[in-house]
Design a protein around this motif. Structure first.
Motif, PDB file in Angstrom:
ATOM      1  N   THR A 312       0.817  -1.206   0.000  1.00  0.00           N
ATOM      2  CA  THR A 312       0.000   0.000   0.000  1.00  0.00           C
ATOM      3  C   THR A 312       0.855   1.261   0.000  1.00  0.00           C
ATOM      4  O   THR A 312       1.772   1.406   0.818  1.00  0.00           O
ATOM      5  CB  THR A 312      -0.929   0.018   1.227  1.00  0.00           C
ATOM      6  OG1 THR A 312      -1.718  -1.176   1.228  1.00  0.00           O
ATOM      7  CG2 THR A 312      -1.848   1.232   1.194  1.00  0.00           C
ATOM      8  N   MET A 512       0.219   6.953  -8.461  1.00  0.00           N
ATOM      9  CA  MET A 512      -0.436   6.125  -7.447  1.00  0.00           C
ATOM     10  C   MET A 512      -0.750   6.961  -6.204  1.00  0.00           C
ATOM     11  O   MET A 512       0.159   7.325  -5.447  1.00  0.00           O
ATOM     12  CB  MET A 512       0.465   4.949  -7.053  1.00  0.00           C
ATOM     13  CG  MET A 512       0.818   4.019  -8.208  1.00  0.00           C
ATOM     14  SD  MET A 512      -0.602   3.108  -8.814  1.00  0.00           S
ATOM     15  CE  MET A 512      -0.824   1.930  -7.495  1.00  0.00           C
ATOM     16  N   THR A 516      -3.724   3.289  -2.593  1.00  0.00           N
ATOM     17  CA  THR A 516      -3.676   2.312  -3.678  1.00  0.00           C
ATOM     18  C   THR A 516      -2.486   1.373  -3.473  1.00  0.00           C
ATOM     19  O   THR A 516      -1.599   1.637  -2.659  1.00  0.00           O
ATOM     20  CB  THR A 516      -3.575   3.002  -5.043  1.00  0.00           C
ATOM     21  OG1 THR A 516      -2.428   3.866  -5.050  1.00  0.00           O
ATOM     22  CG2 THR A 516      -4.820   3.818  -5.330  1.00  0.00           C
TER      23      THR A 516
END
Length: 692
Positions: A312, A512, A516
């Motif tokens: 993550t 990103m 995400t």
């Protein structure tokens, strides 16, 4: 100046001297034309390319006839031929027609060597596959070879080379897949290499072996050094080669070389251990149905192949927002059970940018929602890892490289499928050129539309998506559960002339947002490089741009030691950037660390030079006293760590250190080279660089 060690008649014009097979066996320093070397003329490659184009245009249009039977005579130091003239005769259409069409058709029709029918080996035939690998390329190749060997009937094992220190495995044959690191063995091959070089080493019997060397020709002085050493030494000790040593070039046609090596290897094994009574399985021997559960994301099989998992993103900040120089600071949380050490790498498996995928869909007139079932018909390193049906958009997004320049073998495959004489000739010219092709296979299909490829042939032509490595920019002492990356976003006009060239992983990471996930894994750095994080070690750190990433972690470990009241040695850090007001990333943090006595920063600004200091090598020369205070005193046991561009910066930095040694000791260049080579061999001079 003529080097008399170049063989017979060095002054005689003989183009055959530069054949790759001939050049491989001589010193890279033997031929040094005007303008070459570390301070080479920046226009030299352009001039050579321009000359090649001119010669090609002339030869294409005219026949060159030496009616005077010219004998070569030189004009003084310029080495220009005196009185050299040729007659030109314009070529006719008949002159230009060759056997290319029939050759192309035969190449397209001929089966590849890897698919030729071979006898499976006898049951019980054993094969040991040993690898020397730092970042996983050779390890992955070894596993692929083992899978293929199992399909071929062998009982195959895979292990690091160091497991064979003391003796080769007692198997029917041994395959070694190895690379070099600045001419030194990889971390998992050091003990094996030392054992192999020992004067007391002997081999049991006459073992069969094969060596696949992996390297990058951009490092000419040490290219294939360890694979060559292993191959030569096994020969000398009485080993019998199954096939000649293969040299796979990661900056060349790696896949083609590996496939040729495999084809030769299986043929050699079949000749020695083939089972004449072997028969293929019939349909009656197998169940009528094969059921398997499909779970996880569409990339599950690909993720399993490269051992990546979701991680993550917790932070994504833009450090530099100047077009063409964008840099991002990305932090990623590690899953439970995943740890790292300061100096390690995060290996990221990225997706192609959506706009690049849209461009390819438009160029090839493909329906993005068309569903495909992709089933490899044979085992190959080039096969895509898929376990389910996918759409065309999913296939192009996750599984194949779209902007990677075409290799020589890809160019020849395209030429073989093109029935148009001018287009085929242009593709063959690109394949035969000494200059690299900057066009991707997709761009070549757009430029040469007569290429007649099926969907399966197009998919085979494209390289599978491969992971990218990033140096971790955080300290495992200060941030054990999160890693930081400094990402230089590659988004520049494409050399091919088709729009922008967008780096796959850098653009993927830059877009990103927190929350995400990226697909990634931790890859350990060499132990010699990890050692730079030791707070008590005297270190000189040299980097440029995002190459400073691992050194942020090194300094973080020193800060952790200070906070814990433990001893530490301040680092001497040379850092090259363009402009102090634009891309001097982490400037405030570096200045604070300097105030705390953790580091002495020595920046260099290429766009804003100070006192003649433009590049990092200039700063090293300017601060030679501080450098020699550490390196000139053996009691300080100082280590040098380099991270960044290996094509330009690393050679210039090496030259700067050699200059310091010569000026302080009065030694000549040969002694300086030997001194620096000694530092490299003893891991006191460690590079973590890439070809730029």
């Amino acid at each position: 100046m003529v080097n008399r060690n170049g063989g017979d008649n060095p002054e005689v014009f003989d183009p055959a001297r530069f054949d790759p097979a001939v050049a491989e066996h001589r010193s890279t320093a033997l031929f040094k034309p005007f303008g070459t070397g570390e301070r080479s003329c920046i226009g030299r490659q352009f001039a050579l390319h321009e000359a090649a184009l001119l010669v090609a245009r002339v030869v294409h249009r005219y026949r060159l006839i030496d009616s005077a039977h010219y004998e070569l005579r030189w004009d003084g130091l310029s080495r220009r031929p005196v009185g050299f003239t040729v007659d030109l005769l314009r070529r006719t259409p008949a002159d230009r027609s060759t056997q290319a069409t029939s050759q192309a058709e035969s190449q397209a029709a001929a089966p590849s060597s890897s698919s030729a029918a071979l006898l499976p080996v006898k049951a019980g035939t054993t094969l040991a596959i040993l690898h020397g690998s730092n970042l996983g390329t050779c390890r992955a190749l070894a596993k692929q070879l083992a899978d293929d060997a199992t399909d071929f009937g062998c009982t195959a094992t895979v292990a690091p080379l160091d497991t064979a220190a003391g003796g080769l495995p007692a198997t029917d044959a041994v395959v070694i897949v190895a690379s070099s690191y600045n001419g030194q063995p990889t971390d998992d091959a050091r003990e094996f290499t030392a054992w192999l070089q020992s004067e007391t080493t002997t081999l049991q019997g006459d073992p069969l072996f094969a060596v696949l060397g992996v390297g990058d020709h951009n490092w000419a002085d040490t290219y294939q050094a360890i694979p060559i050493l292993i191959d030569d030494r096994l020969h000398a000790l009485g080993g019998e080669p199954l096939v000649p040593r293969a040299s796979a070039d990661t900056s060349g046609d790696l896949t083609a070389t590996v496939e040729q090596f495999e084809a030769a290897l299986w043929a050699a094994l079949a000749e020695r251990f083939g089972d004449p009574d072997a028969t293929p399985l019939t349909a009656a021997d197998e169940p009528l149905y094969d059921l398997r559960l499909i779970s996880g994301p569409v990339t599950s099989a690909l993720d399993e192949r490269f051992a990546v998992q979701p991680m993550t993103v917790t932070l994504n900040d833009e450090l530099v927002d100047v077009p063409g120089q964008q840099k991002h600071y990305v932090r990623v949380a590690l899953p439970d059970g995943v740890d790292y050490s300061t100096g390690d790498h995060l290996t990221v498996l990225a997706d192609n940018p959506p706009d690049v995928v849209d461009t390819v869909l438009e160029m090839l007139s493909l329906d993005p929602e068309l569903r495909l079932s992709v089933n490899p018909r044979r085992s190959s390193r080039r096969s895509i890892a898929l376990d389910r049906e996918v759409s065309v958009r999913e296939l192009l997004t996750h599984f194949v490289e779209l902007r990677k320049p075409a290799t020589k073998s890809q160019l020849r495959r395209l030429a073989a499928t093109n029935p148009c004489d001018p287009e085929r000739a242009a593709l063959e010219q690109l394949a035969d050129s000494d200059e690299p092709c900057w066009l991707s296979p997709v761009e070549l299909l757009h430029r040469f539309p007569a290429c007649a490829l099926t969907g399966a042939q197009l998919l085979e032509l494209l390289e599978p998506m491969t992971p990218r490595h990033y140096s971790i920019a955080s300290s495992s002492q200060l941030s054990p559960r999160e890693v930081a990356l400094i990402v230089s976003v590659l988004d520049t006009p494409a050399r091919s002339g088709y729009g922008l060239f967008k780096g796959v992983a850098s653009n993927h990471l830059a877009t990103m947002p927190p929350g995400t996930c990226v697909r990634a894994r931790i890859d350990p750095a060499r132990q010699a490089f990890r050692a730079g994080a030791d707070p008590q070690r005297n270190v000189i750190l040299v980097s440029a741009g995002t190459g400073v990433a691992p050194f942020c972690g090194f300094l973080g470990d020193r800060l952790a030691a200070k906070q814990a009241g433990e001893p530490f040695a301040p680092a001497l850090c040379f850092f090259g950037v363009r402009d102090p007001d634009v891309d001097y990333i982490f400037r405030s943090q570096f200045e604070q660390a300097e105030r705390e006595g953790i580091v002495a920063m020595r920046p260099a600004f290429s766009r804003a030079p100070e006192h003649g200091v433009r590049y990092v090598q200039d700063r090293i020369a300017a601060d030679a006293d501080d450098v020699w205070e550490l390196l000139g005193d053996p009691s300080k046991n100082a280590h040098v760590f380099i991270c960044g561009d290996g094509a330009r910066m690393a050679p210039a930095v090496r030259a700067a250190f050699r200059d310091i040694y010569r000026s302080r000791t009065g030694a000549d260049e040969a002694a300086a080279v030997a001194w620096l080579d000694g530092l490299v061999a003893s891991d006191h001079y460690v590079e973590d660089v890439w070809a730029g």
